[in-house]
Design a protein around this motif. Structure first.
Motif, PDB file in Angstrom:
ATOM      1  N   ILE A  10       0.945  -1.321   0.069  1.00  0.00           N
ATOM      2  CA  ILE A  10       0.121   0.060   0.132  1.00  0.00           C
ATOM      3  C   ILE A  10       1.115   1.091   0.021  1.00  0.00           C
ATOM      4  O   ILE A  10       0.362   2.660  -0.969  1.00  0.00           O
ATOM      5  CB  ILE A  10      -0.988   0.215   1.377  1.00  0.00           C
ATOM      6  N   PHE A  11       1.727   1.380   0.448  1.00  0.00           N
ATOM      7  CA  PHE A  11       2.941   2.532   0.741  1.00  0.00           C
ATOM      8  C   PHE A  11       3.510   2.484  -0.626  1.00  0.00           C
ATOM      9  O   PHE A  11       3.518   3.998  -1.038  1.00  0.00           O
ATOM     10  CB  PHE A  11       4.056   2.357   1.924  1.00  0.00           C
ATOM     11  N   PRO A  33      18.999   5.841   3.499  1.00  0.00           N
ATOM     12  CA  PRO A  33      18.654   6.436   5.237  1.00  0.00           C
ATOM     13  C   PRO A  33      18.277   7.479   5.019  1.00  0.00           C
ATOM     14  O   PRO A  33      17.268   7.798   5.233  1.00  0.00           O
ATOM     15  CB  PRO A  33      20.332   6.813   5.621  1.00  0.00           C
ATOM     16  N   GLU A  34      18.168   8.641   3.914  1.00  0.00           N
ATOM     17  CA  GLU A  34      17.353   9.700   3.577  1.00  0.00           C
ATOM     18  C   GLU A  34      16.201   9.059   3.431  1.00  0.00           C
ATOM     19  O   GLU A  34      15.029  10.119   3.719  1.00  0.00           O
ATOM     20  CB  GLU A  34      18.283  10.791   2.675  1.00  0.00           C
ATOM     21  N   LEU A  35      15.726   7.674   2.328  1.00  0.00           N
ATOM     22  CA  LEU A  35      14.794   7.763   2.786  1.00  0.00           C
ATOM     23  C   LEU A  35      13.818   7.778   3.617  1.00  0.00           C
ATOM     24  O   LEU A  35      12.896   7.494   3.386  1.00  0.00           O
ATOM     25  CB  LEU A  35      14.842   7.174   1.365  1.00  0.00           C
ATOM     26  N   ILE A  36      14.616   6.748   4.039  1.00  0.00           N
ATOM     27  CA  ILE A  36      13.659   6.171   5.111  1.00  0.00           C
ATOM     28  C   ILE A  36      13.438   7.048   6.454  1.00  0.00           C
ATOM     29  O   ILE A  36      12.587   7.439   6.566  1.00  0.00           O
ATOM     30  CB  ILE A  36      14.794   4.691   5.783  1.00  0.00           C
ATOM     31  N   THR A  37      14.398   7.649   6.609  1.00  0.00           N
ATOM     32  CA  THR A  37      13.992   9.071   7.825  1.00  0.00           C
ATOM     33  C   THR A  37      12.988   9.628   7.055  1.00  0.00           C
ATOM     34  O   THR A  37      12.059  10.224   7.823  1.00  0.00           O
ATOM     35  CB  THR A  37      15.503   9.814   7.772  1.00  0.00           C
ATOM     36  N   ALA A  38      13.118  10.227   5.740  1.00  0.00           N
ATOM     37  CA  ALA A  38      12.066  10.807   5.224  1.00  0.00           C
ATOM     38  C   ALA A  38      10.609  10.347   4.912  1.00  0.00           C
ATOM     39  O   ALA A  38       9.555  10.586   5.171  1.00  0.00           O
ATOM     40  CB  ALA A  38      12.207  11.208   3.474  1.00  0.00           C
ATOM     41  N   ALA A  39      10.254   8.966   5.248  1.00  0.00           N
ATOM     42  CA  ALA A  39       9.566   8.124   4.785  1.00  0.00           C
ATOM     43  C   ALA A  39       8.776   8.118   6.259  1.00  0.00           C
ATOM     44  O   ALA A  39       7.594   7.948   6.401  1.00  0.00           O
ATOM     45  CB  ALA A  39       9.796   7.028   4.247  1.00  0.00           C
ATOM     46  N   LEU A  40       9.819   7.650   7.270  1.00  0.00           N
ATOM     47  CA  LEU A  40       9.698   7.731   8.314  1.00  0.00           C
ATOM     48  C   LEU A  40       9.071   9.144   9.841  1.00  0.00           C
ATOM     49  O   LEU A  40       8.125   8.805  10.558  1.00  0.00           O
ATOM     50  CB  LEU A  40      10.661   7.237   9.735  1.00  0.00           C
ATOM     51  N   LEU A  60      -5.872  12.543  -0.129  1.00  0.00           N
ATOM     52  CA  LEU A  60      -5.857  12.021   1.666  1.00  0.00           C
ATOM     53  C   LEU A  60      -6.111  10.302   1.629  1.00  0.00           C
ATOM     54  O   LEU A  60      -5.291   9.947   2.092  1.00  0.00           O
ATOM     55  CB  LEU A  60      -7.298  12.129   2.302  1.00  0.00           C
ATOM     56  N   CYS A  61      -6.362   9.839   0.291  1.00  0.00           N
ATOM     57  CA  CYS A  61      -5.886   8.426  -0.140  1.00  0.00           C
ATOM     58  C   CYS A  61      -5.007   8.253  -0.377  1.00  0.00           C
ATOM     59  O   CYS A  61      -3.969   7.165   0.913  1.00  0.00           O
ATOM     60  CB  CYS A  61      -6.978   7.815  -1.876  1.00  0.00           C
ATOM     61  N   VAL A  62      -4.465   8.901  -1.130  1.00  0.00           N
ATOM     62  CA  VAL A  62      -2.511   9.595  -0.836  1.00  0.00           C
ATOM     63  C   VAL A  62      -2.314   8.914  -0.050  1.00  0.00           C
ATOM     64  O   VAL A  62      -0.816   8.156  -0.127  1.00  0.00           O
ATOM     65  CB  VAL A  62      -2.290  10.361  -2.580  1.00  0.00           C
ATOM     66  N   LEU A  63      -1.735  10.149   0.614  1.00  0.00           N
ATOM     67  CA  LEU A  63      -0.943  10.556   1.714  1.00  0.00           C
ATOM     68  C   LEU A  63      -1.242   9.108   2.846  1.00  0.00           C
ATOM     69  O   LEU A  63      -0.692   8.921   3.544  1.00  0.00           O
ATOM     70  CB  LEU A  63      -1.711  11.647   2.434  1.00  0.00           C
ATOM     71  N   ARG A  64      -2.871   8.584   3.377  1.00  0.00           N
ATOM     72  CA  ARG A  64      -2.896   7.478   3.966  1.00  0.00           C
ATOM     73  C   ARG A  64      -2.431   6.340   3.201  1.00  0.00           C
ATOM     74  O   ARG A  64      -1.684   5.517   4.404  1.00  0.00           O
ATOM     75  CB  ARG A  64      -4.491   7.510   3.499  1.00  0.00           C
ATOM     76  N   CYS A  65      -1.999   6.520   1.923  1.00  0.00           N
ATOM     77  CA  CYS A  65      -1.624   4.993   1.454  1.00  0.00           C
ATOM     78  C   CYS A  65       0.014   5.404   2.380  1.00  0.00           C
ATOM     79  O   CYS A  65       1.472   4.484   2.851  1.00  0.00           O
ATOM     80  CB  CYS A  65      -1.499   5.334   0.181  1.00  0.00           C
ATOM     81  N   LEU A  66       0.580   6.786   1.991  1.00  0.00           N
ATOM     82  CA  LEU A  66       2.108   7.195   2.419  1.00  0.00           C
ATOM     83  C   LEU A  66       2.539   7.289   4.163  1.00  0.00           C
ATOM     84  O   LEU A  66       3.699   7.291   4.136  1.00  0.00           O
ATOM     85  CB  LEU A  66       2.485   8.434   1.574  1.00  0.00           C
ATOM     86  N   ALA A  67       1.493   6.826   4.987  1.00  0.00           N
ATOM     87  CA  ALA A  67       1.657   7.290   6.198  1.00  0.00           C
ATOM     88  C   ALA A  67       2.082   5.643   6.726  1.00  0.00           C
ATOM     89  O   ALA A  67       2.581   4.681   6.539  1.00  0.00           O
ATOM     90  CB  ALA A  67       0.597   6.174   6.716  1.00  0.00           C
ATOM     91  N   PRO A  68       3.575   6.631   7.895  1.00  0.00           N
ATOM     92  CA  PRO A  68       4.755   6.592   8.332  1.00  0.00           C
ATOM     93  C   PRO A  68       5.015   4.845   9.403  1.00  0.00           C
ATOM     94  O   PRO A  68       5.047   4.155   9.015  1.00  0.00           O
ATOM     95  CB  PRO A  68       5.601   7.286   9.539  1.00  0.00           C
ATOM     96  N   ARG A  69       2.798   5.188   9.539  1.00  0.00           N
ATOM     97  CA  ARG A  69       3.032   3.588  10.605  1.00  0.00           C
ATOM     98  C   ARG A  69       1.797   2.791   9.951  1.00  0.00           C
ATOM     99  O   ARG A  69       1.381   3.949   9.571  1.00  0.00           O
ATOM    100  CB  ARG A  69       2.530   4.266  12.016  1.00  0.00           C
ATOM    101  N   PRO A  70       2.419   1.368   8.953  1.00  0.00           N
ATOM    102  CA  PRO A  70       1.511   0.707   8.831  1.00  0.00           C
ATOM    103  C   PRO A  70       0.493   0.746   9.219  1.00  0.00           C
ATOM    104  O   PRO A  70      -0.773   0.421   8.223  1.00  0.00           O
ATOM    105  CB  PRO A  70       2.287  -0.909   9.142  1.00  0.00           C
ATOM    106  N   ASP A  71      -0.523   0.587  10.721  1.00  0.00           N
ATOM    107  CA  ASP A  71      -1.120   0.690  11.355  1.00  0.00           C
ATOM    108  C   ASP A  71      -2.630   1.803  10.942  1.00  0.00           C
ATOM    109  O   ASP A  71      -3.445   1.570  11.052  1.00  0.00           O
ATOM    110  CB  ASP A  71      -1.672   0.273  12.709  1.00  0.00           C
ATOM    111  N   LYS A  72      -1.613   3.269  10.000  1.00  0.00           N
ATOM    112  CA  LYS A  72      -2.388   3.931   9.720  1.00  0.00           C
ATOM    113  C   LYS A  72      -2.888   3.864   8.189  1.00  0.00           C
ATOM    114  O   LYS A  72      -3.284   5.022   7.927  1.00  0.00           O
ATOM    115  CB  LYS A  72      -1.773   5.416  10.262  1.00  0.00           C
ATOM    116  N   ARG A  73      -2.257   3.188   7.332  1.00  0.00           N
ATOM    117  CA  ARG A  73      -2.589   3.198   6.507  1.00  0.00           C
ATOM    118  C   ARG A  73      -3.719   2.342   5.874  1.00  0.00           C
ATOM    119  O   ARG A  73      -4.296   1.468   6.908  1.00  0.00           O
ATOM    120  CB  ARG A  73      -1.315   2.227   5.272  1.00  0.00           C
TER     121      ARG A  73
END
Length: 89
Positions: A10-11, A33-40, A60-73
């Motif tokens: 989903i991410f 490392p920059e990507l992981i930091t940005a994604a989190l 809002l759908c796209v942003l929910r897909c990109l939520a850092p916490r999987p339980d928020k996707r």
């Protein structure tokens, strides 16, 4: 620290969708490392800044897909599809 599951996919759908709608990647990272930091960090521009005609619900759908916490996707592609189908055309 969790094992990847369907929410990882989903991410990726969100990342691809963000770039398709805006013409820009969701994160300005040049290294892993920059990507992981940005994604989190959850620090991502609203896609409507780059694609003003994008409906609010789609953004809002796209942003929910990109939520850092999987339980928020979205839990899976079916849940995402149902949400996407409710977006006014």
């Amino acid at each position: 620290g969790e094992k990847p599951d369907g929410r990882t996919d989903i991410f990726m759908i969100g990342a691809i969708g963000y770039e398709l709608f805006t013409g820009k990647p969701p994160y300005a990272a040049t290294t892993m490392p920059e990507l992981i930091t940005a994604a989190l960090s959850a620090d991502i521009d609203d896609p409507r800044q780059h694609a003003p005609s994008l409906p609010v619900e789609a953004a809002l759908c796209v942003l929910r897909c990109l939520a850092p916490r999987p339980d928020k996707r979205f839990f899976d592609a079916i849940e995402l599809e149902h949400a996407w189908q409710t977006i006014p055309v």
